[in-house]
Design an enzyme around this catalytic site. Structure first.
Site, PDB file in Angstrom:
ATOM      1  N   ALA A  99       0.957  -1.147   0.145  1.00 39.94           N
ATOM      2  CA  ALA A  99      -0.137  -0.148   0.116  1.00 39.94           C
ATOM      3  C   ALA A  99       0.993   1.303   0.003  1.00 39.94           C
ATOM      4  CB  ALA A  99      -0.816   0.048   1.338  1.00 39.94           C
ATOM      5  N   GLY A 142       0.679  -5.118   0.909  1.00 33.64           N
ATOM      6  CA  GLY A 142      -0.554  -5.421   0.192  1.00 33.64           C
ATOM      7  C   GLY A 142      -0.170  -5.794  -1.097  1.00 33.64           C
ATOM      8  N   GLU A 145      -0.203  -9.424  -0.808  1.00 38.19           N
ATOM      9  CA  GLU A 145      -1.598  -9.897  -0.550  1.00 38.19           C
ATOM     10  C   GLU A 145      -2.358 -10.027  -1.810  1.00 38.19           C
ATOM     11  OE1 GLU A 145      -2.899  -7.202   2.432  1.00 38.19           O
ATOM     12  OE2 GLU A 145      -1.414  -7.820   3.776  1.00 38.19           O
ATOM     13  N   GLU A 165       4.828  -4.984   7.261  1.00 37.37           N
ATOM     14  CA  GLU A 165       4.071  -4.060   7.789  1.00 37.37           C
ATOM     15  C   GLU A 165       4.596  -3.874   9.180  1.00 37.37           C
ATOM     16  OE1 GLU A 165       2.728  -6.333   6.056  1.00 37.37           O
ATOM     17  OE2 GLU A 165       1.021  -5.690   4.631  1.00 37.37           O
TER      18      GLU A 165
HETATM   19  C1  LIG Z   1      -1.168  -1.814   4.683  1.00 37.98           C
HETATM   20  C2  LIG Z   1      -0.482  -2.871   4.147  1.00 37.98           C
HETATM   21  C3  LIG Z   1      -1.314  -3.951   3.217  1.00 37.98           C
HETATM   22  O1  LIG Z   1      -1.838  -4.719   4.403  1.00 37.98           O
HETATM   23  C4  LIG Z   1       1.014  -2.650   3.289  1.00 37.98           C
HETATM   24  O2  LIG Z   1       1.048  -2.988   2.510  1.00 37.98           O
HETATM   25  S1  LIG Z   1       2.177  -1.606   4.379  1.00 37.98           S
HETATM   26  C5  LIG Z   1       3.421  -1.388   2.922  1.00 37.98           C
HETATM   27  C6  LIG Z   1       4.351  -2.627   3.207  1.00 37.98           C
HETATM   28  N1  LIG Z   1       5.130  -2.348   2.158  1.00 37.98           N
HETATM   29  C7  LIG Z   1       6.729  -1.911   2.633  1.00 37.98           C
HETATM   30  O3  LIG Z   1       6.596  -1.678   3.918  1.00 37.98           O
HETATM   31  C8  LIG Z   1       7.801  -1.802   1.774  1.00 37.98           C
HETATM   32  C9  LIG Z   1       8.157  -0.403   1.528  1.00 37.98           C
HETATM   33  N2  LIG Z   1       9.157  -0.241   0.623  1.00 37.98           N
HETATM   34  C10 LIG Z   1      10.470  -0.565   0.927  1.00 37.98           C
HETATM   35  O4  LIG Z   1      10.753  -1.283   2.148  1.00 37.98           O
HETATM   36  C11 LIG Z   1      11.559  -0.419  -0.200  1.00 37.98           C
HETATM   37  O5  LIG Z   1      11.062   0.371  -0.916  1.00 37.98           O
HETATM   38  C12 LIG Z   1      12.018  -1.643  -0.954  1.00 37.98           C
HETATM   39  C13 LIG Z   1      10.695  -2.327  -1.555  1.00 37.98           C
HETATM   40  C14 LIG Z   1      12.404  -2.526   0.197  1.00 37.98           C
HETATM   41  C15 LIG Z   1      12.978  -1.049  -2.082  1.00 37.98           C
HETATM   42  O6  LIG Z   1      13.923  -0.516  -1.266  1.00 37.98           O
HETATM   43  P1  LIG Z   1      14.887   0.258  -2.395  1.00 37.98           P
HETATM   44  O7  LIG Z   1      16.025   0.957  -1.582  1.00 37.98           O
HETATM   45  O8  LIG Z   1      15.298  -0.465  -3.554  1.00 37.98           O
HETATM   46  O9  LIG Z   1      13.992   1.542  -3.012  1.00 37.98           O
HETATM   47  P2  LIG Z   1      13.371   2.775  -2.308  1.00 37.98           P
HETATM   48  O10 LIG Z   1      13.015   2.420  -0.897  1.00 37.98           O
HETATM   49  O11 LIG Z   1      14.348   3.894  -2.587  1.00 37.98           O
HETATM   50  O12 LIG Z   1      12.249   2.808  -3.280  1.00 37.98           O
HETATM   51  C16 LIG Z   1      12.229   3.534  -4.333  1.00 37.98           C
HETATM   52  C17 LIG Z   1      10.811   4.589  -4.448  1.00 37.98           C
HETATM   53  O13 LIG Z   1       9.615   3.854  -4.092  1.00 37.98           O
HETATM   54  C18 LIG Z   1       8.921   4.639  -3.024  1.00 37.98           C
HETATM   55  N3  LIG Z   1       8.267   3.436  -2.483  1.00 37.98           N
HETATM   56  C19 LIG Z   1       8.791   2.064  -2.040  1.00 37.98           C
HETATM   57  N4  LIG Z   1       7.616   1.445  -1.605  1.00 37.98           N
HETATM   58  C20 LIG Z   1       6.544   2.239  -1.390  1.00 37.98           C
HETATM   59  C21 LIG Z   1       5.245   2.278  -0.564  1.00 37.98           C
HETATM   60  N5  LIG Z   1       4.951   1.128  -0.254  1.00 37.98           N
HETATM   61  N6  LIG Z   1       4.547   3.203  -0.697  1.00 37.98           N
HETATM   62  C22 LIG Z   1       4.852   4.568  -1.368  1.00 37.98           C
HETATM   63  N7  LIG Z   1       6.442   4.616  -1.768  1.00 37.98           N
HETATM   64  C23 LIG Z   1       6.834   3.590  -1.965  1.00 37.98           C
HETATM   65  C24 LIG Z   1      10.188   5.134  -1.979  1.00 37.98           C
HETATM   66  O14 LIG Z   1       9.876   5.891  -1.055  1.00 37.98           O
HETATM   67  C25 LIG Z   1      11.052   5.685  -3.169  1.00 37.98           C
HETATM   68  O15 LIG Z   1      10.687   6.884  -3.724  1.00 37.98           O
HETATM   69  P3  LIG Z   1      11.322   8.306  -3.163  1.00 37.98           P
HETATM   70  O16 LIG Z   1      10.828   8.510  -1.909  1.00 37.98           O
HETATM   71  O17 LIG Z   1      12.666   7.991  -3.702  1.00 37.98           O
HETATM   72  O18 LIG Z   1      10.282   9.194  -4.216  1.00 37.98           O
END
Ligand SMILES: C[C@@H](CO)C(=O)SCCNC(=O)CCNC(=O)[C@H](O)C(C)(C)COP(=O)(O)OP(=O)(O)OC[C@H]1O[C@@H](n2cnc3c(N)ncnc32)[C@H](O)[C@@H]1OP(=O)(O)O
Length: 256
Positions: A99, A142, A145, A165
């Site tokens: 998400a 998500g 999921e 999460e």
């Molecule tokens: C509500 C529940 C559903 O039940 C959820 O889904 S909560 C979200 C769960 N997901 C996560 O916690 C994953 C979050 N992301 C990360 O941990 C990392 O981005 C990564 C997937 C491990 C990749 O890491 P990496 O260092 O390769 O890349 P960046 O972190 O620099 O990400 C690039 C760019 O994408 C943006 N981004 C990544 N994931 C999300 C996200 N879930 N939501 C919003 N944005 C996301 C990240 O912020 C970077 O963008 P920038 O800030 O540089 O503009």
């Protein structure tokens, strides 16, 4: 499922709904009019609905607009008599990184509860047509999921599935691994340390959801989990977890 069948049938029969379906059909036949997904029909007989999540800069984070478009595309494919199966995929780097944390960061419990946040995410599992997830790269939270809601998952060699999460101060976040005998105990302790570094309050909520699910139907379990997920938005730890992600720093949970 009964609800799904009724809602799909009403889309097809209702004269008020028909223009919505027709205009959505135009969206994929003319191509490129969705903002967050690419939609087309593939296969020799053009009988496979193909949906590609397309927010590459955000690793296909599932923002509200993307999920609405996904629902719209599924509605169109369900109403299309030619389509016999649907494929959902992302990019080589990410199926979906969960998400959209930036959208969620400042939500309150009241926002989540009133808007029944994420309720419409179940749309994929309600599809009458078989849905195949083609997963490359990250499938987290998500995103994981979403893949699990599909009927079949095909995974690329570098696909990474996870439920992280808990690192954001919300639920769920349980992982299991297999280790050689001599490493098992120390790895279990390391795992315990990782869990203990997260919010103890939110970890307890995650466990409550999992334990309760054993006593409930799938629908009841999903509902209970969603409500507990909403409740995490009343905690300081959810605010800290998501703010730390957006500020690109380690979260410091206070168990509050
Ligand atoms: C509500 C529940 C559903 O039940 C959820 O889904 S909560 C979200 C769960 N997901 C996560 O916690 C994953 C979050 N992301 C990360 O941990 C990392 O981005 C990564 C997937 C491990 C990749 O890491 P990496 O260092 O390769 O890349 P960046 O972190 O620099 O990400 C690039 C760019 O994408 C943006 N981004 C990544 N994931 C999300 C996200 N879930 N939501 C919003 N944005 C996301 C990240 O912020 C970077 O963008 P920038 O800030 O540089 O503009």
């Amino acid at each position: 499922m009964a609800f799904l069948c009724r809602s799909a049938a009403s889309l097809l029969k209702s004269p008020r709904a028909a223009p919505a379906v027709l205009s959505a059909c135009r969206l994929y036949s003319s191509g490129g009019q969705y903002e967050y997904i690419l939609v087309e029909k593939r296969g020799e007989k053009s009988d496979v609905g193909f949906i590609q999540l397309n927010r590459p800069k955000a690793l296909n984070a599932l923002c509200d607009g993307l999920m609405k478009e996904l629902k719209q595309a599924l509605d169109v494919f369900e109403a299309d008599g030619e389509v016999g199966a649907i494929v959902i995929t992302g990019s080589d780097r990410a199926f979906a990184a969960g998400a959209d944390i930036k959208e969620m960061q400042n939500k309150t419990f009241q926002d989540c509860y009133r808007g029944d946040f994420l309720a419409h995410w179940n749309r994929v599992s309600q599809s009458k047509k078989p849905v195949i997830a083609a997963v490359n790269g990250f499938a987290l939270g998500g995103g994981c999921e979403l893949a699990m809601m599909c009927d079949i998952i095909y995974a690329g060699e570098k696909a990474q599935f996870g439920q992280p999460e808990i690192l954001l101060g919300t639920i769920p976040g349980l992982v299991s691994k297999v280790y050689p005998v001599d490493q098992l105990v120390s790895e279990a302790v390391k795992c315990g340390e990782k869990i203990a570094a997260n919010s103890k309050l939110v970890s307890a909520m995650a466990k409550e959801a999992v334990n309760a699910a054993f006593e409930m139907t799938l629908a009841e379990g999903n509902h209970f989990e969603k409500r507990l997920f909403h409740a995490t938005f009343a905690t300081g730890d959810q605010k800290e977890g998501m703010t730390a992600f957006v500020e690109k720093r380690k979260a410091s949970f206070q168990d509050s």
